[in-house]
Design a protein around this motif. Sequence first.
Motif, PDB file in Angstrom:
ATOM      1  N   LEU A   1       4.902 -22.111 -10.219  1.00  7.95           N
ATOM      2  CA  LEU A   1       5.888 -20.900 -10.109  1.00  7.95           C
ATOM      3  C   LEU A   1       6.981 -20.964  -9.170  1.00  7.95           C
ATOM      4  O   LEU A   1       7.857 -20.131  -9.296  1.00  7.95           O
ATOM      5  N   GLN A   2       6.449 -21.743  -8.111  1.00 12.50           N
ATOM      6  CA  GLN A   2       7.555 -21.912  -7.096  1.00 12.50           C
ATOM      7  C   GLN A   2       8.498 -23.023  -7.435  1.00 12.50           C
ATOM      8  O   GLN A   2       9.345 -23.357  -6.437  1.00 12.50           O
ATOM      9  N   GLN A   3       8.530 -23.757  -8.588  1.00 12.15           N
ATOM     10  CA  GLN A   3       9.358 -24.639  -8.794  1.00 12.15           C
ATOM     11  C   GLN A   3       9.908 -24.383 -10.122  1.00 12.15           C
ATOM     12  O   GLN A   3      10.188 -25.670 -11.001  1.00 12.15           O
ATOM     13  N   LEU A   4      10.118 -23.339 -10.750  1.00  8.80           N
ATOM     14  CA  LEU A   4      10.619 -23.193 -12.212  1.00  8.80           C
ATOM     15  C   LEU A   4      11.942 -23.576 -12.147  1.00  8.80           C
ATOM     16  O   LEU A   4      12.839 -23.479 -11.405  1.00  8.80           O
ATOM     17  N   PRO A   5      12.174 -24.436 -13.186  1.00  6.62           N
ATOM     18  CA  PRO A   5      13.545 -24.777 -13.613  1.00  6.62           C
ATOM     19  C   PRO A   5      14.612 -23.638 -13.905  1.00  6.62           C
ATOM     20  O   PRO A   5      15.292 -23.869 -15.114  1.00  6.62           O
ATOM     21  N   LEU A   6      14.584 -22.459 -13.387  1.00  7.58           N
ATOM     22  CA  LEU A   6      15.489 -21.311 -13.766  1.00  7.58           C
ATOM     23  C   LEU A   6      16.427 -21.102 -12.815  1.00  7.58           C
ATOM     24  O   LEU A   6      16.209 -21.402 -11.657  1.00  7.58           O
ATOM     25  N   PRO A   7      17.723 -20.913 -12.836  1.00 10.36           N
ATOM     26  CA  PRO A   7      18.774 -20.562 -12.045  1.00 10.36           C
ATOM     27  C   PRO A   7      18.359 -19.022 -11.431  1.00 10.36           C
ATOM     28  O   PRO A   7      17.570 -18.216 -12.002  1.00 10.36           O
ATOM     29  N   PRO A   8      18.857 -18.835 -10.087  1.00 14.16           N
ATOM     30  CA  PRO A   8      18.676 -17.530  -9.463  1.00 14.16           C
ATOM     31  C   PRO A   8      19.194 -16.307 -10.392  1.00 14.16           C
ATOM     32  O   PRO A   8      20.164 -16.464 -11.148  1.00 14.16           O
ATOM     33  N   GLU A   9      18.775 -15.331 -10.551  1.00 10.59           N
ATOM     34  CA  GLU A   9      19.074 -13.938 -10.900  1.00 10.59           C
ATOM     35  C   GLU A   9      19.464 -14.253 -12.420  1.00 10.59           C
ATOM     36  O   GLU A   9      20.556 -13.792 -12.896  1.00 10.59           O
ATOM     37  N   SER A  10      18.444 -14.891 -13.035  1.00 11.65           N
ATOM     38  CA  SER A  10      18.794 -14.963 -14.612  1.00 11.65           C
ATOM     39  C   SER A  10      17.864 -14.126 -15.492  1.00 11.65           C
ATOM     40  O   SER A  10      18.105 -14.502 -16.717  1.00 11.65           O
TER      41      SER A  10
END
Length: 337
Positions: A152-161
Motif C-alpha cells: 500500500l505504500q508503493q502503489l503505482p497510482l498518481p497523487p490525488e487520483s
Amino acid sequence: MSEFPDWLSEVLGAGLPAAGARAEVNGRSVVADGGILRAEEFVSDAQGQTRETFGFKWQKRETFEGSVAANMRRWLIEKYGDVPNAPWFAEHGEAPVLLDAGCGAALSSIELFGPVLDRIRFIGADVSPAVDVARDRFAERDYGGGFIQADLQQLPLPPESVDLIFSEGVLHHCDDTRAALTAVTRHLKPGGRILFYVYRKKGPIREFTDDHIRDQLQPMSPDAAWDAVMPLSKLGRILGELDIEIDVPEAIDVLEIPAGKINLQRLFYWHVFKAFYRPDMTLDEMNHINYDWYAPRNAHRHSEAEVRDWCAGLGLTIEHEKIEEAGITVIARKAVA
C-alpha cells in the motif's frame, strides 16, 4: 484486447503493459500478469509474512463465502452505514474511482458496495495473492474492476487520483499504521473521502495473550498456524454453546474488566483471548476469523486519540466515527485546498 478496463489507464495517467510485459507506472516497476498489475518490489520481512498469511487465508473460499459473508455485510452497515445510499456518496458522481486499499478477496467491498459495483471504477489493491481471488470473485459477478498487487505504500497510482478509499481492517497490518494511512491518503483527491477501520487496544490480559499467541505462530507455515489456532476455536465454540451469563460484581479496574452481566464466552473473548463464536457459523468459518487475528505478524492496535490525531495531521475531517471494543471505524473527508 487489453487485460484491463479501458478507464484504468486514464486513472493511472500512464499506458498499461501488454500481458507478460513490464513497465514503469508512476515510478513503480510493474508486470501485467493475469489481468493484474503486479509490483516487482515489496518492503519488509514482516510484510512478506503478512502477505503469505493472507494469501493462504483468502484462498480458502469455503471458510468465508457463507455465514461469514452474510455476517460481514451486517457488521459493515452497522459500522459505516448504508454507504451507496448515503447522501454524501452521490457527491462523488455516477462513476467515482474507488480504491480498496488492501482488498483481500474483496469480501468487504462486495458486501458494502455491491449495489453500485456495476458502475463505479473499482481498483482493488493488495500485497498478497488474495488479489487473484478478488479478481475471480468480481468476474463471477460480472463486475468490472482493475486489480493491483503491491504494498500500500508503493502503489503505482498518481497523487490525488481517486475519489474514495476503502481500507477495511488493513492499515494495522502494515509495518506502520500511520505511515500506511499517510501513503494511501496521498492518492485521495481534495474533497474525497476515506473509509477505514483499525484495531482498538484491549485490556492488559487480552493484549498480552494476543501477542503471546501471535509470537508462537510466527515460525509456522500458514497451514500449521491454521491448525494451531483450531483448538482455540473449538474452545470458543464450547464456551459459546454453554450460553452462561455471569455477573461481575465490581469493576476490576487494574485489568480493565467492567462490572455487570456478561456472557462467559464474551468475557473470555474481550478480556482473555479472541475465540470467535457465532451459532450460525461452522468451525472452519470461526477458525477463519481467529486465524485472521492471530496469524499475521503485523497487527497493531490503536486508541481513538491516535486515530483522531492522524486524521487531523493529514487534513482529514472526521464525518463519522464509531468506537467499539474491537476497533475504530472512520469516514473522513480530505480538505479542499
